[in-house]
Design a protein around this motif. Structure first.
Motif, PDB file in Angstrom:
ATOM      1  N   PRO A 121      29.787  38.914  40.404  1.00 55.97           N
ATOM      2  CA  PRO A 121      29.693  37.476  40.644  1.00 55.97           C
ATOM      3  C   PRO A 121      28.994  37.205  41.977  1.00 55.97           C
ATOM      4  O   PRO A 121      29.049  38.013  42.899  1.00 55.97           O
ATOM      5  CB  PRO A 121      31.143  37.011  40.670  1.00 55.97           C
ATOM      6  N   ASP A 122      28.351  36.079  42.082  1.00 54.20           N
ATOM      7  CA  ASP A 122      27.623  35.675  43.279  1.00 54.20           C
ATOM      8  C   ASP A 122      28.583  34.977  44.238  1.00 54.20           C
ATOM      9  O   ASP A 122      28.913  33.803  44.060  1.00 54.20           O
ATOM     10  CB  ASP A 122      26.475  34.752  42.869  1.00 54.20           C
ATOM     11  N   GLY A 123      29.030  35.709  45.254  1.00 56.88           N
ATOM     12  CA  GLY A 123      29.991  35.171  46.210  1.00 56.88           C
ATOM     13  C   GLY A 123      29.494  33.933  46.930  1.00 56.88           C
ATOM     14  O   GLY A 123      30.254  32.989  47.163  1.00 56.88           O
ATOM     15  N   LYS A 124      28.204  33.909  47.259  1.00 55.91           N
ATOM     16  CA  LYS A 124      27.653  32.748  47.949  1.00 55.91           C
ATOM     17  C   LYS A 124      27.692  31.517  47.043  1.00 55.91           C
ATOM     18  O   LYS A 124      28.104  30.439  47.474  1.00 55.91           O
ATOM     19  CB  LYS A 124      26.222  33.022  48.403  1.00 55.91           C
ATOM     20  N   ALA A 125      27.262  31.673  45.808  1.00 55.62           N
ATOM     21  CA  ALA A 125      27.266  30.540  44.873  1.00 55.62           C
ATOM     22  C   ALA A 125      28.693  30.041  44.638  1.00 55.62           C
ATOM     23  O   ALA A 125      28.928  28.828  44.583  1.00 55.62           O
ATOM     24  CB  ALA A 125      26.615  30.932  43.555  1.00 55.62           C
ATOM     25  N   LEU A 126      29.631  30.961  44.516  1.00 56.10           N
ATOM     26  CA  LEU A 126      31.030  30.575  44.313  1.00 56.10           C
ATOM     27  C   LEU A 126      31.585  29.868  45.546  1.00 56.10           C
ATOM     28  O   LEU A 126      32.338  28.901  45.435  1.00 56.10           O
ATOM     29  CB  LEU A 126      31.879  31.800  43.974  1.00 56.10           C
TER      30      LEU A 126
ATOM     31  N   ASP B  64      36.370  36.569  41.046  1.00 56.46           N
ATOM     32  CA  ASP B  64      35.619  35.577  41.811  1.00 56.46           C
ATOM     33  C   ASP B  64      36.210  35.378  43.211  1.00 56.46           C
ATOM     34  O   ASP B  64      35.465  35.164  44.170  1.00 56.46           O
ATOM     35  CB  ASP B  64      35.553  34.248  41.061  1.00 56.46           C
ATOM     36  N   LEU B  65      37.538  35.449  43.349  1.00 56.75           N
ATOM     37  CA  LEU B  65      38.147  35.365  44.677  1.00 56.75           C
ATOM     38  C   LEU B  65      37.674  36.519  45.558  1.00 56.75           C
ATOM     39  O   LEU B  65      37.352  36.325  46.733  1.00 56.75           O
ATOM     40  CB  LEU B  65      39.677  35.378  44.581  1.00 56.75           C
ATOM     41  N   ALA B  66      37.616  37.712  44.979  1.00 58.34           N
ATOM     42  CA  ALA B  66      37.128  38.872  45.733  1.00 58.34           C
ATOM     43  C   ALA B  66      35.677  38.658  46.160  1.00 58.34           C
ATOM     44  O   ALA B  66      35.299  38.977  47.299  1.00 58.34           O
ATOM     45  CB  ALA B  66      37.267  40.142  44.902  1.00 58.34           C
ATOM     46  N   ALA B  67      34.860  38.088  45.294  1.00 59.38           N
ATOM     47  CA  ALA B  67      33.455  37.838  45.621  1.00 59.38           C
ATOM     48  C   ALA B  67      33.328  36.804  46.739  1.00 59.38           C
ATOM     49  O   ALA B  67      32.521  36.968  47.665  1.00 59.38           O
ATOM     50  CB  ALA B  67      32.692  37.377  44.385  1.00 59.38           C
ATOM     51  N   ILE B  68      34.114  35.748  46.677  1.00 58.02           N
ATOM     52  CA  ILE B  68      34.089  34.714  47.720  1.00 58.02           C
ATOM     53  C   ILE B  68      34.503  35.316  49.062  1.00 58.02           C
ATOM     54  O   ILE B  68      33.829  35.131  50.078  1.00 58.02           O
ATOM     55  CB  ILE B  68      35.008  33.529  47.355  1.00 58.02           C
ATOM     56  N   LEU B  69      35.621  36.036  49.061  1.00 63.06           N
ATOM     57  CA  LEU B  69      36.102  36.619  50.316  1.00 63.06           C
ATOM     58  C   LEU B  69      35.138  37.657  50.872  1.00 63.06           C
ATOM     59  O   LEU B  69      34.924  37.723  52.086  1.00 63.06           O
ATOM     60  CB  LEU B  69      37.492  37.217  50.117  1.00 63.06           C
TER      61      LEU B  69
END
Length: 139
Positions: free
Chosen positions: A31-36, A94-99
């Motif tokens: 997943p794209d952490g920046k986009a999320l 997605d939480l992992a990607a955001i963090l």
């Protein structure tokens, strides 16, 4: 087997294999952490990560953000102060990607978090599993 039937079967198999290869990379893509972040966090914490003084804390240069995995992830899973919890509305992946994005952006230098870490913490904290909310988005 007749040559026409053999050719047709080989063509069908090749077409199926091509279709599977086209789908596989999309599933494997992280997943794209920046986009999320932009979708779920930037309204409060700003695209710059500087937050809004007196209202929403800065994530850029934050020792808390770059600190202990469980503490920073716990805020997203349980909420804190005026920040809602995202346990039911954002998946562990997605939480992992955001963090991971936040911990490595705006001059922050911290290691990544994994989906497995978020899942284990979610279980340890006893917070709801993703997708169990009646509404898909609290914020």
């Amino acid at each position: 087997m007749k040559p026409v039937l053999t050719t047709a079967l080989m063509s069908a198999a090749a077409l199926a294999a091509t279709a599977l290869l086209a789908v596989a990379p999309a599933r494997a893509q992280a997943p794209d952490g920046k986009a999320l972040f932009m979708k779920n966090c930037a309204a409060c914490h700003q695209a710059s990560g500087k937050g809004i003084p007196g209202a929403f804390p800065a994530l850029a240069g934050s020792k808390f953000v770059t600190g202990d995995h469980a503490e920073v992830a716990g805020v997203l899973l349980k909420g804190r102060g005026g920040m809602p919890d995202f346990s039911e509305t954002i998946s562990d992946r997605d939480l992992a990607a955001i963090l991971t994005y936040v911990r490595g952006e705006w001059g922050n230098k911290a290691d990544a978090l994994t989906e497995d870490e978020i899942h284990k913490l979610r279980t340890a904290l006893g917070v709801a599993q993703f997708g169990t909310a009646e509404m898909s988005n609290k914020h």
